[in-house]
Every structure is written in structure tokens, then in C-alpha cells.
Design a protein around this motif. Structure first.
Motif, PDB file in Angstrom:
ATOM      1  N   LEU A  29       0.828  -1.197   0.000  1.00  0.00           N
ATOM      2  CA  LEU A  29       0.000   0.000   0.000  1.00  0.00           C
ATOM      3  C   LEU A  29       0.868   1.254   0.000  1.00  0.00           C
ATOM      4  CD1 LEU A  29      -3.039   0.471  -0.059  1.00  0.00           C
ATOM      5  CD2 LEU A  29      -2.973   0.812   2.405  1.00  0.00           C
ATOM      6  N   LEU A  30       1.977   1.223   0.738  1.00  0.00           N
ATOM      7  CA  LEU A  30       2.896   2.365   0.748  1.00  0.00           C
ATOM      8  C   LEU A  30       3.570   2.521  -0.617  1.00  0.00           C
ATOM      9  CD1 LEU A  30       4.387   4.659   2.114  1.00  0.00           C
ATOM     10  CD2 LEU A  30       6.030   2.995   3.016  1.00  0.00           C
ATOM     11  N   ALA A 110      -0.247  17.953  -3.150  1.00  0.00           N
ATOM     12  CA  ALA A 110       0.229  18.836  -2.093  1.00  0.00           C
ATOM     13  C   ALA A 110       0.351  18.091  -0.766  1.00  0.00           C
ATOM     14  CB  ALA A 110      -0.708  20.040  -1.942  1.00  0.00           C
ATOM     15  N   ARG A 111      -0.384  16.977  -0.637  1.00  0.00           N
ATOM     16  CA  ARG A 111      -0.305  16.159   0.579  1.00  0.00           C
ATOM     17  C   ARG A 111       0.708  15.046   0.382  1.00  0.00           C
ATOM     18  NH1 ARG A 111      -5.312  13.745   3.108  1.00  0.00           N
ATOM     19  NH2 ARG A 111      -3.853  13.652   4.845  1.00  0.00           N
ATOM     20  N   LEU A 115       2.115  10.526   4.502  1.00  0.00           N
ATOM     21  CA  LEU A 115       1.134  10.895   5.531  1.00  0.00           C
ATOM     22  C   LEU A 115      -0.219  10.261   5.243  1.00  0.00           C
ATOM     23  CD1 LEU A 115       1.931  14.681   6.161  1.00  0.00           C
ATOM     24  CD2 LEU A 115       2.486  12.714   7.616  1.00  0.00           C
ATOM     25  N   ILE A 116      -0.609  10.222   3.969  1.00  0.00           N
ATOM     26  CA  ILE A 116      -1.860   9.581   3.596  1.00  0.00           C
ATOM     27  C   ILE A 116      -1.816   8.100   3.961  1.00  0.00           C
ATOM     28  CG2 ILE A 116      -3.339   8.954   1.654  1.00  0.00           C
ATOM     29  CD1 ILE A 116      -2.458  11.544   0.299  1.00  0.00           C
ATOM     30  N   GLU A 119      -2.305   7.658   7.690  1.00  0.00           N
ATOM     31  CA  GLU A 119      -3.716   7.803   8.036  1.00  0.00           C
ATOM     32  C   GLU A 119      -4.486   6.522   7.708  1.00  0.00           C
ATOM     33  OE1 GLU A 119      -5.298  11.209   6.099  1.00  0.00           O
ATOM     34  OE2 GLU A 119      -4.023  12.635   7.177  1.00  0.00           O
ATOM     35  N   ALA A 120      -4.174   5.941   6.554  1.00  0.00           N
ATOM     36  CA  ALA A 120      -4.840   4.701   6.153  1.00  0.00           C
ATOM     37  C   ALA A 120      -4.551   3.580   7.148  1.00  0.00           C
ATOM     38  CB  ALA A 120      -4.396   4.299   4.751  1.00  0.00           C
ATOM     39  N   MET A 121      -3.310   3.490   7.610  1.00  0.00           N
ATOM     40  CA  MET A 121      -2.943   2.439   8.553  1.00  0.00           C
ATOM     41  C   MET A 121      -3.627   2.628   9.903  1.00  0.00           C
ATOM     42  SD  MET A 121      -1.172   0.510   6.719  1.00  0.00           S
ATOM     43  CE  MET A 121      -0.773  -0.645   8.008  1.00  0.00           C
ATOM     44  N   ARG A 122      -3.872   3.889  10.275  1.00  0.00           N
ATOM     45  CA  ARG A 122      -4.570   4.145  11.536  1.00  0.00           C
ATOM     46  C   ARG A 122      -6.054   3.809  11.433  1.00  0.00           C
ATOM     47  NH1 ARG A 122      -1.415   8.948  11.710  1.00  0.00           N
ATOM     48  NH2 ARG A 122      -3.193  10.145  10.914  1.00  0.00           N
TER      49      ARG A 122
END
Length: 221
Positions: A29-30, A110-111, A115-116, A119-122
Motif C-alpha cells: 500500500l505504501l 500537495a499532501r 502521511l496519507i 492515516e490509512a494504517m490508523r
């Protein structure tokens, strides 16, 4: 090798795919999140968009030049035909054919993809479902199950070779598909993609001016 040791080895090997898949799904996924930085491509994608609250099939062409330039051209449905979206680094321009002008905005680039991914893993539990083929290319199939109740799950098809996201599917808690997108054809690292495709030519609307297009443009996942 004794029969007992043979049976033990067979049992271990039978368990290995599940262990390996479970360990690698998050890594895949990363890699998918940052794949655009490492590969150029152009392809045709079909997606489901919502026009006036109703789902409709959408056809679009995507051209990407690594690391951060993307041009998306919409062909259908009729209200979206002729719309062009250009992303160049953190900036985005959207061409509205009904006004014959460009609107400036901020790109999703821009993101930070990292970091995205965090967030997905959390917010999701990530599992490997297996393998499939999309647009003639082998893919891994990842299932992202929401940790919270009444939230949508995702199925993500990731290219085995270059880790691009080839297909996506969003499902409600009952398993009903809410929206989806997939490449019908794609060319990886084509010989030449002109940088001029990512330049804006024409009038650019002041970002603070009110929009007048008769539809809301929703970019496919």
C-alpha cells in the motif's frame, strides 16, 4: 527425512502464504502511494461518478509524467465531456468547457503520500486477498477494512511490477459497491510524453470568483 518432519514442513509451507501476505500488504500500500514518483504512464480509465446524486459511468484518459505531472481528460458522461484537469506539483488547473476557461486550485499532490499512508494504517486494517488481472497486467488485491463501524471498506488492485493502483472499489458495510474505477488499458513508461501537455493555455479564472458550471466535478479515486 522422517514422515513426521515431512508433515511438519508441509504444514509450515501451507501457512507461509498467509503470513507473507499479511506482512506485505501494508508495504504494498505504501509502494502504491508513492508509485507516481517512479513511473510515467498513459491509459484509459472507467469510473463511476455521481451526477445529481445518481451514479453514471465515466470515461477518462490519464497521462502522467513522473514525478508529479498528471493530465486527466474526461470524455463521458455528457456533462463532463471536455473537462481537463492538469496537476503540476502542488498546483491544479481545471478547464471548464462551458466557460472556456481554467480554474486554479491545489493538487492532491500537495499532501505527502507517506502521511496519507499513515492515516490509512490508523483507520483501516490492511489484508491481502490474492491476485488478479487488470488491463492485462497482474495485480495484487488488497482489502482495507475500516476500524470504525458504519464506514466504507476499500478493495485496491496494485500492479505487481510498478505498484500503480489499477483498480479501486468502495463498499458499504453490507458489501454493496458504492463507487469504483479501473484502467481498461494502460501503457507503462511510454517512449515520449510531451511536457507541453501539462501547461495551461488560455484564460485562467480568478480563484475567488464563484463557479458557474452546471455540475459538480468529482474526481475518481
Amino acid at each position: 527425512m522422517s514422515p513426521r518432519k515431512s508433515l511438519l514442513l508441509i504444514a509450515i509451507l501451507a501457512l507461509m502464504p498467509a503470513v507473507v501476505f499479511g506482512a506485505s500488504a501494508a508495504d504494498l500500500l505504501l509502494k502504491a502511494a508513492v508509485a507516481d514518483r517512479h513511473v510515467s504512464y498513459r491509459g484509459v480509465k472507467t469510473a463511476v461518478v455521481y451526477m445529481s446524486g445518481k451514479p453514471d459511468a465515466c470515461s477518462l484518459k490519464i497521462i502522467h509524467l513522473l514525478p508529479d505531472k498528471t493530465r486527466t481528460e474526461y470524455f463521458s458522461p455528457a456533462p463532463l465531456a471536455g473537462v481537463i484537469v492538469i496537476e503540476n506539483g502542488p498546483m491544479l488547473w481545471r478547464y471548464c468547457p462551458c466557460r472556456r476557461e481554467w480554474e486554479e486550485g491545489r493538487s492532491s499532490n500537495a499532501r505527502s503520500p507517506e502521511l496519507i499512508h499513515q492515516e490509512a494504517m490508523r483507520n483501516f486494517e490492511i489484508h491481502m486477498l490474492g491476485k488478479d488481472t487488470v488491463a492485462g497486467r497482474p495485480t495484487y488485491v488488497i482489502h482495507a477494512v475500516p476500524r470504525g463501524r458504519n464506514e466504507s471498506a476499500r478493495r485496491i488492485w496494485v500492479d505487481e511490477d510498478c505498484y500503480l493502483v489499477m483498480r479501486t472499489q468502495v463498499e458499504d458495510p453490507r458489501g454493496v459497491v458504492l463507487n469504483s474505477s479501473r484502467y481498461s488499458s494502460i501503457e507503462i513508461n511510454p517512449r515520449h510524453i510531451s511536457p507541453s501537455l501539462f501547461k495551461v493555455n488560455g484564460r485562467i479564472k480568478n480563484a475567488s470568483a464563484p463557479a458557474s458550471c452546471p455540475f459538480k466535478l468529482v474526481r475518481p479515486t
